[in-house]
Each structure stands twice: as C-alpha cells, then as structure tokens.
Design a protein around this motif. Structure first.
Motif, PDB file in Angstrom:
ATOM      1  N   GLU A 196     112.629  71.454 -30.140  1.00  0.00           N
ATOM      2  CA  GLU A 196     114.041  71.046 -30.241  1.00  0.00           C
ATOM      3  C   GLU A 196     114.873  71.767 -29.179  1.00  0.00           C
ATOM      4  O   GLU A 196     115.702  71.161 -28.499  1.00  0.00           O
ATOM      5  CB  GLU A 196     114.602  71.395 -31.631  1.00  0.00           C
ATOM      6  CG  GLU A 196     113.998  70.601 -32.769  1.00  0.00           C
ATOM      7  CD  GLU A 196     114.365  71.191 -34.140  1.00  0.00           C
ATOM      8  OE1 GLU A 196     115.296  72.022 -34.205  1.00  0.00           O
ATOM      9  OE2 GLU A 196     113.717  70.820 -35.133  1.00  0.00           O
ATOM     10  N   THR A 209     118.082  69.041 -28.153  1.00  0.00           N
ATOM     11  CA  THR A 209     118.489  67.948 -29.045  1.00  0.00           C
ATOM     12  C   THR A 209     119.105  68.496 -30.330  1.00  0.00           C
ATOM     13  O   THR A 209     118.665  69.537 -30.836  1.00  0.00           O
ATOM     14  CB  THR A 209     117.272  67.068 -29.413  1.00  0.00           C
ATOM     15  OG1 THR A 209     117.714  66.027 -30.294  1.00  0.00           O
ATOM     16  CG2 THR A 209     116.180  67.871 -30.115  1.00  0.00           C
ATOM     17  N   ALA A 220     118.721  66.898 -32.979  1.00  0.00           N
ATOM     18  CA  ALA A 220     117.817  66.388 -34.019  1.00  0.00           C
ATOM     19  C   ALA A 220     116.946  67.508 -34.563  1.00  0.00           C
ATOM     20  O   ALA A 220     116.690  68.506 -33.884  1.00  0.00           O
ATOM     21  CB  ALA A 220     116.928  65.281 -33.448  1.00  0.00           C
ATOM     22  N   LYS A 221     116.502  67.350 -35.808  1.00  0.00           N
ATOM     23  CA  LYS A 221     115.493  68.243 -36.380  1.00  0.00           C
ATOM     24  C   LYS A 221     114.154  67.525 -36.294  1.00  0.00           C
ATOM     25  O   LYS A 221     114.027  66.396 -36.760  1.00  0.00           O
ATOM     26  CB  LYS A 221     115.797  68.530 -37.845  1.00  0.00           C
ATOM     27  CG  LYS A 221     117.024  69.370 -38.094  1.00  0.00           C
ATOM     28  CD  LYS A 221     117.130  69.621 -39.603  1.00  0.00           C
ATOM     29  CE  LYS A 221     118.394  70.354 -39.970  1.00  0.00           C
ATOM     30  NZ  LYS A 221     118.490  70.491 -41.447  1.00  0.00           N
ATOM     31  N   ILE A 222     113.165  68.202 -35.704  1.00  0.00           N
ATOM     32  CA  ILE A 222     111.848  67.586 -35.549  1.00  0.00           C
ATOM     33  C   ILE A 222     110.837  68.329 -36.414  1.00  0.00           C
ATOM     34  O   ILE A 222     110.706  69.549 -36.320  1.00  0.00           O
ATOM     35  CB  ILE A 222     111.375  67.631 -34.077  1.00  0.00           C
ATOM     36  CG1 ILE A 222     112.438  67.030 -33.143  1.00  0.00           C
ATOM     37  CG2 ILE A 222     110.047  66.911 -33.919  1.00  0.00           C
ATOM     38  CD1 ILE A 222     112.102  67.166 -31.656  1.00  0.00           C
ATOM     39  N   ALA A 266     114.155  62.003 -30.260  1.00  0.00           N
ATOM     40  CA  ALA A 266     114.969  63.223 -30.185  1.00  0.00           C
ATOM     41  C   ALA A 266     115.952  63.141 -29.019  1.00  0.00           C
ATOM     42  O   ALA A 266     117.102  63.609 -29.127  1.00  0.00           O
ATOM     43  CB  ALA A 266     114.075  64.446 -30.035  1.00  0.00           C
ATOM     44  N   CYS A 275     118.739  60.867 -29.990  1.00  0.00           N
ATOM     45  CA  CYS A 275     119.684  61.604 -30.833  1.00  0.00           C
ATOM     46  C   CYS A 275     120.606  62.473 -29.976  1.00  0.00           C
ATOM     47  O   CYS A 275     121.801  62.604 -30.257  1.00  0.00           O
ATOM     48  CB  CYS A 275     118.936  62.487 -31.825  1.00  0.00           C
ATOM     49  SG  CYS A 275     118.141  61.558 -33.139  1.00  0.00           S
ATOM     50  N   LYS A 276     120.026  63.072 -28.930  1.00  0.00           N
ATOM     51  CA  LYS A 276     120.827  63.909 -28.034  1.00  0.00           C
ATOM     52  C   LYS A 276     121.892  63.063 -27.351  1.00  0.00           C
ATOM     53  O   LYS A 276     123.072  63.437 -27.303  1.00  0.00           O
ATOM     54  CB  LYS A 276     119.900  64.549 -26.994  1.00  0.00           C
ATOM     55  CG  LYS A 276     120.574  65.503 -26.033  1.00  0.00           C
ATOM     56  CD  LYS A 276     119.544  66.052 -25.040  1.00  0.00           C
ATOM     57  CE  LYS A 276     120.154  67.038 -24.069  1.00  0.00           C
ATOM     58  NZ  LYS A 276     119.142  67.588 -23.151  1.00  0.00           N
ATOM     59  N   SER A 293     122.324  64.340 -35.357  1.00  0.00           N
ATOM     60  CA  SER A 293     121.308  65.311 -35.780  1.00  0.00           C
ATOM     61  C   SER A 293     120.415  64.696 -36.845  1.00  0.00           C
ATOM     62  O   SER A 293     120.358  65.154 -37.986  1.00  0.00           O
ATOM     63  CB  SER A 293     121.964  66.598 -36.261  1.00  0.00           C
ATOM     64  OG  SER A 293     122.846  66.326 -37.321  1.00  0.00           O
ATOM     65  N   ILE A 315     113.608  63.886 -37.726  1.00  0.00           N
ATOM     66  CA  ILE A 315     112.465  63.126 -37.213  1.00  0.00           C
ATOM     67  C   ILE A 315     111.186  63.752 -37.735  1.00  0.00           C
ATOM     68  O   ILE A 315     110.987  64.961 -37.633  1.00  0.00           O
ATOM     69  CB  ILE A 315     112.458  63.143 -35.667  1.00  0.00           C
ATOM     70  CG1 ILE A 315     113.741  62.512 -35.116  1.00  0.00           C
ATOM     71  CG2 ILE A 315     111.214  62.434 -35.115  1.00  0.00           C
ATOM     72  CD1 ILE A 315     113.981  62.812 -33.636  1.00  0.00           C
TER      73      ILE A 315
END
Lengths: 453, 453
Positions: free
Chosen positions: B89, B94, B96-98, B396, B399-400, B405, B408
């Motif tokens: 991440e 990003t 986002a949470k991966i 991701a 999302c960026k 956020s 994923i």
C-alpha cells in the motif's frame, strides 16, 4: 490423532532474544586481533559492523530487546509453527514423539531472515546504504536481499561458485529482491583475484566468499558487512526459534528429551538449542542436545579446537572454534549451507563444556531421510535440513530399539523447493557420498595460526 | 503500523465446504453426453470418479462436510494466513487497504492441496489404488503426488511438455512424493500417440494432457482420474479459502469491496470468491468480484460461451463454458497453470449472470507487478499468482486516482520458488508478451460441437 500444529498467537511472539553468554559457567575465549594477538575491542570491528550489533556481539545481558520494526516484519511469518510429526512416527513405528519447528514458512524459505531482518534494520538505523555478504547455497544471500529490499539497503552477495552454478534459482531470488550476486571467487576483490590467479576454475568456499565480502566492506566507507552465521549476535537473533518452540511445546504438554539441529556455521542449531541449554544452566531439566553435521565437512567431530581465521584470506579476527583450517575447501556436496571450515565459537565452547553432542552423516543417508520425511509429512526439506531430519530419525529409531517414548524436537530450518536438482540427482542414483581429502585436511590444520597461550 | 497477519485458530477452520449451487438464482446448464446430447448421470462418470465426488459434483446442498481425516491433513498448514499488505500500500501510495490470502504455505506451495487431499482421500475410501492426472506448471501434479503419498495411492502425472521442460524442479517434487511424471503428449496413450504422429515436437496443452490422463483411467479398472480445476467438486473444495478469509477479515474489522483472483481453470478464483458471492446472493453486501486471466489464453474475455469438450481428444463430456475451443493451443507463457482453453462451467455461468467481472493482462506486466510485490511484501508469487497481484494493484491504483479507500482482497494462490527461471528471464529482458494466433483461435472456435438447443 491428537493435535498436529501448534501456533502461537502473534501477541506471544518473543519480545527479547536470549543471550546464552549470561548463563555460561565459563566465558568463551576472547576474539583476538591477528596482528597484536590481543582481544579485539568494539573499535576494531567498527569498519565492518554498526555499533549496536558489536554491542550485541559482546553483551552478557540475558535478554536483549527485539526492536519493534523488526518484530513488525517478523509478523509476516512468525511465530513459525511447531508440528507434531504423527505420520513420520507411524512410518518409523517409534514410540517416540517427534516435533519439528518449521522455519521454511519465511518468505526466503529458511530461518535466515531471523537475523537478516535485524542486521539490515540496525545498519539502516546507523545510516548505512550498502551491505556486502557471502552465501553458500543462497539461503543467507536471499534472506539478506529480502531484508535489504524492506529497509532500502543495496545488497552485494558473493556466492560460492559451486552453489552459484548448482542453484540458479536462489540467485534469481536474490535478484528478484533487488540484490546483485556474483560467483566467488570473483574478479571484484583482491582476495578473489588472488585465488583465481592460482586456479581459474576454483569452486569457491565460504571462507573465500567471506574474504571478498569483508574486503568490500573494509575498503568502502558506505558499506558494512553482514554475516549469516558463526558470530554471537547472529546466533542470538536465531534464539527466537527455540523460545517459540518452548512455548509451543508447553501448549502441547510436552518437554523435549532430545533437541536436534544441523550445523554448518551453527546458527539454526543455536537458535533451537540455546534457550533449552540456558534453561538447564539455570537449574532446569537436563536434555541431550545433538548437533548434526555433514561427514564431508565435519568441523565439530573432526576439527581441532583452536584459534583460527574465519576466512581464507585472513582478513577476519581470530576466534577459538572447532576448525578444519581456514584453507580447507570442502567437497561440493549439496548442503551448501553447511560447507564452512569452522564452527561458531559459542557452539564450539558449549561442545568443550560438554553441554552438546555432535554427530556426522554423509549426504546420501540424509537425502534418504529427507525423502522419507517428505512422503510422511508433506514438506520437502532443504539438503541442510535433511541432516537434522536424519539425526531426529536416528534418535527415534534408538527410542524404538530401547522401547522408550522420549520427546524429540528438531529444527526443520528450511524447505527444499530451491534444491530440487539435488533430489533429481538422488533419484537418478547420481548423488554420492563425497569425502574430504585427508591430506588436505592435515595440511589445512598444520597451517593454523600460532597463538601465545 | 496496525496488525499484519490474521491467523485463525485451528478450532475455527471451516468444517464444511460452501456449495454455491445452493444459492444460484438460475441453475447452471447441464453437462451433456457427447453421444446422446442428453444430460449425463452419475453412472456416466463412474469410470472416472468415485461416487462421493460425483455426488458432490451435482449436489445442491449449501454445506458439505469436510471429512475429519481431510481436516487432519489440512492442519499441517491450514488455516492459511490472511496478510494486510501494508508495505505494498505504501509503495503504491494508495488509500486502499490491500489484503491477501496466502495459500503458498502448503507443502506443495499452492492452493492445489485443498482439493488434492480430499480427492485422494475419497478415492482411497472407495478402494482405488491408482490415480491418473494432468498438470500444467506442475502445481496440481505435485499436490496430487503429495496427497497420494499420504493416503498410499500411486499417482501417474501427464505434464504439459512445455512446462515439463521449463520447470524440472516441479517434476522432481512429484518424484520426491513418489509419483511418476511423463511429458505430454506421450507414447503411453492413444491420444498422445495420435498427436505425436502429427507433430513429434508438440509443446502439449492441458487439453491434451487431460485426454491422456482420462484415457488411462477409463481403460484401467484400478485407476481413477483426478482433475485439479474446472469441475464443481474441485471448486467446492477450494471454498475453504474464501470462508477462512471471511472470518479473518472479520478479525481485521474490514469487509472487502473488491475480491480478485487469477483464473486458468477457475479453482483458486472460485475458492476466494464463491463464499463472498454466496453471501451477496443471500442478500448480503454487493461486491465487485474480478477474475484476472492471461491475455495469451483469455477464455473469459475472448472465448465463446458454448458447449465444448474439456480435452483435445474429446473423451470428456460436454460442458457449457467460456472456451477458446478444445483444439486451441495457447502460447508457452510462464503461467502454465493458466494455459487452459476453457473456464470452469460454474465460473462461466456466474459471468453470464453478471455476478463477476473479467480482465486480462500480458505476462510482462504481471511479472513487473510480482517483482514490486516481492520487494514490498517479501513473498515471491508464482507466475499465475502474479496475475492476481497485477489485478489487485490495478484496483489499488484506481482507488488512488479516485481518492477512495476501498478494501481489496486477493488470493495469492502460490509462491514462485519453483518458477525462478521465469524471473531470471524477466530480469534478462528475455520475457516477452506472447499472443495467441487469431487464425488458430477462429479455427478452434469454428470446430465447437453443435448442440441442439
């Protein structure tokens, strides 16, 4: 069938490394400067290592805290599982209980990241940008490459040529992590060039590769050196293995009678064994602690306990250890991680104190044990780990012969997924037991440095 | 940094597989007998599979119990970890949470033992002594070899020649587990001999290897066939992945917005995705479910949804699926596990129902993603898994760009330790994006069997 796998919660991962120096009845002999023959001080080591690691090298504190950023990385795979080898026990028909601590779950597939991560972190904290190191089979080199990637350090690996040629996948792994890897002896250093001038086809040895890596660090201000075994601080970092295993065996309601590990430089053996030896030194249960080494490079069982250099070009300080002589080149057997002329000084010291036993096996018997293990337990061990498997099976068969249901613990220090070419050779009947040359050993031992008593 | 690894206690390992057939708004089209064009019954499949697996193939029960001896083996490595990719991440920048579910912790290094173990067990229970199967990259073949070793079954593997040549370590792994492995097309079967007569240098395909394995099972009373993907019961066995991930995400306090898996035959994708799709079908949260396939073998994105054979020699029943035609031979790219002309009928059906999306990437971009992942997270993915990594990174980065956020989840279905030769090629700049031949695809599609409406 009772429980198979014993997993510690992340919250129970050890917060400190265990330092056996705190519990020794007699301190280990000092490390000597080869010029003055006087004990080395921290400043002597400063060109090679950051001060935090030098302080760990000489510490006598029992517990040394594991930095939180290191624990944070460890959580990717630690705590590592402890597994009861029910199916192996059944296959052997032994009344013994066999447990193995499985370190192959790390991203690099072995126990080596346990010290690569803290070494890289301490160097990064000290502002270092580059690390140089040696590797045999490639387990250490790939682990330091992994650690370098996480902490933004450039890593230069000198890989023993015979392993470089035998194990291209390990090299690819190092490159995937962004490290550079060259075959040793190489043309990049004076030490390497001197060897190549004598023999352009030299198969290399860990002693030579160490010389090359040390030379690079000693002659470049922005570069430090990292070693994957032998030194006290490296063994210290591996004690997380035995500490976790101790907690997991408590979960299992068992207490080992015999602890087995394979030994090359001594780090995975120290990792599984030192916490148990320490417990005994503090008045706890007496256990048998068995180091298993390759019969083709038998420092503990055939070496001399003497001061010697850690490398071939004699760039390192002198340490007292079981050694085959720093010019000894072991045959090119497949457990490349065990092809070192010396044994960790701390392991050697414990052997002299009678706190551990040592035994040696040839490689074919070890592969046979590894295949038996794989078919019973599913995990294919690295050739190095096959020595521990062989040692554990020998103990289990002794228990069978004696009708004893002892508890055996061994360290399965890595998986063999990068080493399948060796298994292919084994199945093709092309793997043979390689022996060292007795004359070469005698010559190497005759060249040990003379140290005033 | 918050928690990295989410481990379920063994006591929380799922006790049942999740069968998505129970929750479908429309049943999937029936499997047809190619002679009669009528739906096949259990007896038609009996020469190939034991009755318990045939019953699972057609079951509409939502929950099917996992036998205790199978769970006992699973405990060697399951529950598998769910890991939050904090470092990835950060590397991507990003919001986002991966999360990734890591199936590479199995002894064979991939998700395939999740079905190999129960398939071997049900066959052993039915008194079967031998199993024949095909394999591409070797992940399935080595997993069935592992399972065969544990339950005392002989395993004969037909490995696609291009992978047999590219990945000798996988073959060595199969042999270590005691299986025999031959390159396909081989001289051992009529199907293989017919192909070799036309082209002695044929690189092979999964379709051909399936023909060979099916022929061996169909013509030997003591032998059954085992398939590593595509069939309903295989997908069913993989649902333990998604079920565990669901519990682990609850531990993490998150709920995925996007679920990503790579697709070849469809089994690891189904494993991670079906439990989440089922939740949605029962009125739960609607999520995006993304299948990522290789652009060089794009059944979901470029194939036709039609009845087709599962193999090249037309020994299998007809199933309705996204297919490139059973005579289609994909180029020899490195994700050998994704080189199949068809997609699992159940995955295809969900695509038709609009419950999943599909996207395709070429291999160089996937390796680039895999290297980025390895340097951030430490684990080197298998080439197949690199497709899922690429898909997750694409989400991701979206999302960026969108400032979202989202959560994923992707399935990291195996490690790449056996596939390092492909990474070596990638770093040497020798890995290229291979495309299929449009004319060959058109010809393969024109040869689809005609099925009465």
């Amino acid at each position: 069938m009772s429980q198979t796998k014993f997993l510690l919660d992340e919250s129970k991962m050890p917060t400190h490394w265990y330092n056996i120096a705190a519990d020794l009845p007699v301190a280990a002999p000092p490390v000597l400067h080869p010029g003055t023959m006087q004990p080395v001080g921290p400043d002597d080591l400063a060109p090679l290592f950051p001060m935090e690691l030098i302080m760990q090298e000489v510490s006598t504190e029992r517990e040394i805290p594991i930095p939180e950023p290191v624990r944070e990385v460890f959580r990717l795979w630690r705590p590592a599982p402890l597994i009861r080898a029910h199916r192996l026990e059944k296959a052997l028909g032994t009344p013994a209980k066999i447990y193995y601590k499985y370190e192959g779950v790390s991203p690099a597939g072995s126990h080596k990241p346990n010290t690569a991560i803290p070494q890289a972190w301490y160097n990064a904290q000290a502002g270092i940008k580059k690390l140089s190191t040696e590797t045999g089979a490639g387990q250490w080199g790939s682990s330091l490459a992994f650690a370098g990637a996480l902490f933004g350090l450039q890593v230069q690996v000198f890989q023993v040529r015979v392993s470089y040629d035998q194990k291209p996948y390990r090299r690819a792994l190092m490159e995937t992590y962004g490290a550079s890897c060259v075959a040793s002896p190489s043309n990049l250093t004076n030490a390497g060039r001197a060897i190549l001038a004598q023999n352009p086809e030299h198969p290399g040895s860990l002693g030579i590769a160490i010389s090359e890596a040390v030379e690079v660090a000693a002659t470049n201000d922005d570069t430090k050196y990292a070693l994957g075994s032998v030194l006290n601080h490296v063994l210290l970092h591996q004690t997380i293995i035995g500490q976790e295993a101790m907690l997991q065996l408590e979960m299992a309601g068992d207490d080992p009678d015999v602890v087995v590990g394979c030994t090359g430089g001594g780090s995975n053996f120290a990792g599984i064994a030192f916490p148990f030896i320490g417990q005994q030194l503090r008045g706890g249960k007496k256990r048998r602690i068995v180091a298993v080494e390759p019969a083709a490079c038998p420092s503990l069982t055939r070496g001399k306990y003497a001061y010697d250099f850690g490398d071939t070009a004699h760039l390192t300080p002198l340490t007292k250890m079981h050694t085959l002589g720093s010019t000894f080149t072991p045959p090119g057997f497949h457990a490349g991680g065990l092809r070192y002329h010396g044994m960790a000084p701390m392991v050697s010291h414990l052997k002299e104190l009678g706190l551990i036993e040592a035994t040696a096996y040839h490689q074919v018997a070890c592969f046979e044990a590894g295949v038996l293990f794989a078919r019973a337990e599913g995990i294919v061990p690295a050739p190095e780990a096959n020595h521990a498997v062989k040692g554990a099976i020998a103990e289990a068969l002794r228990c069978k012969a004696e009708g004893k249901s002892e508890v055996i613990l061994f360290n399965l220090c890595g998986h063999g997924h990068f080493d399948m070419a060796a298994y292919t050779q084994y199945f093709a009947g092309k793997l043979t037991d390689q022996s060292y040359d007795e004359a070469e050993l005698a010559m190497a031992l005759s060249g040990l440095p003379s140290v005033p008593a």
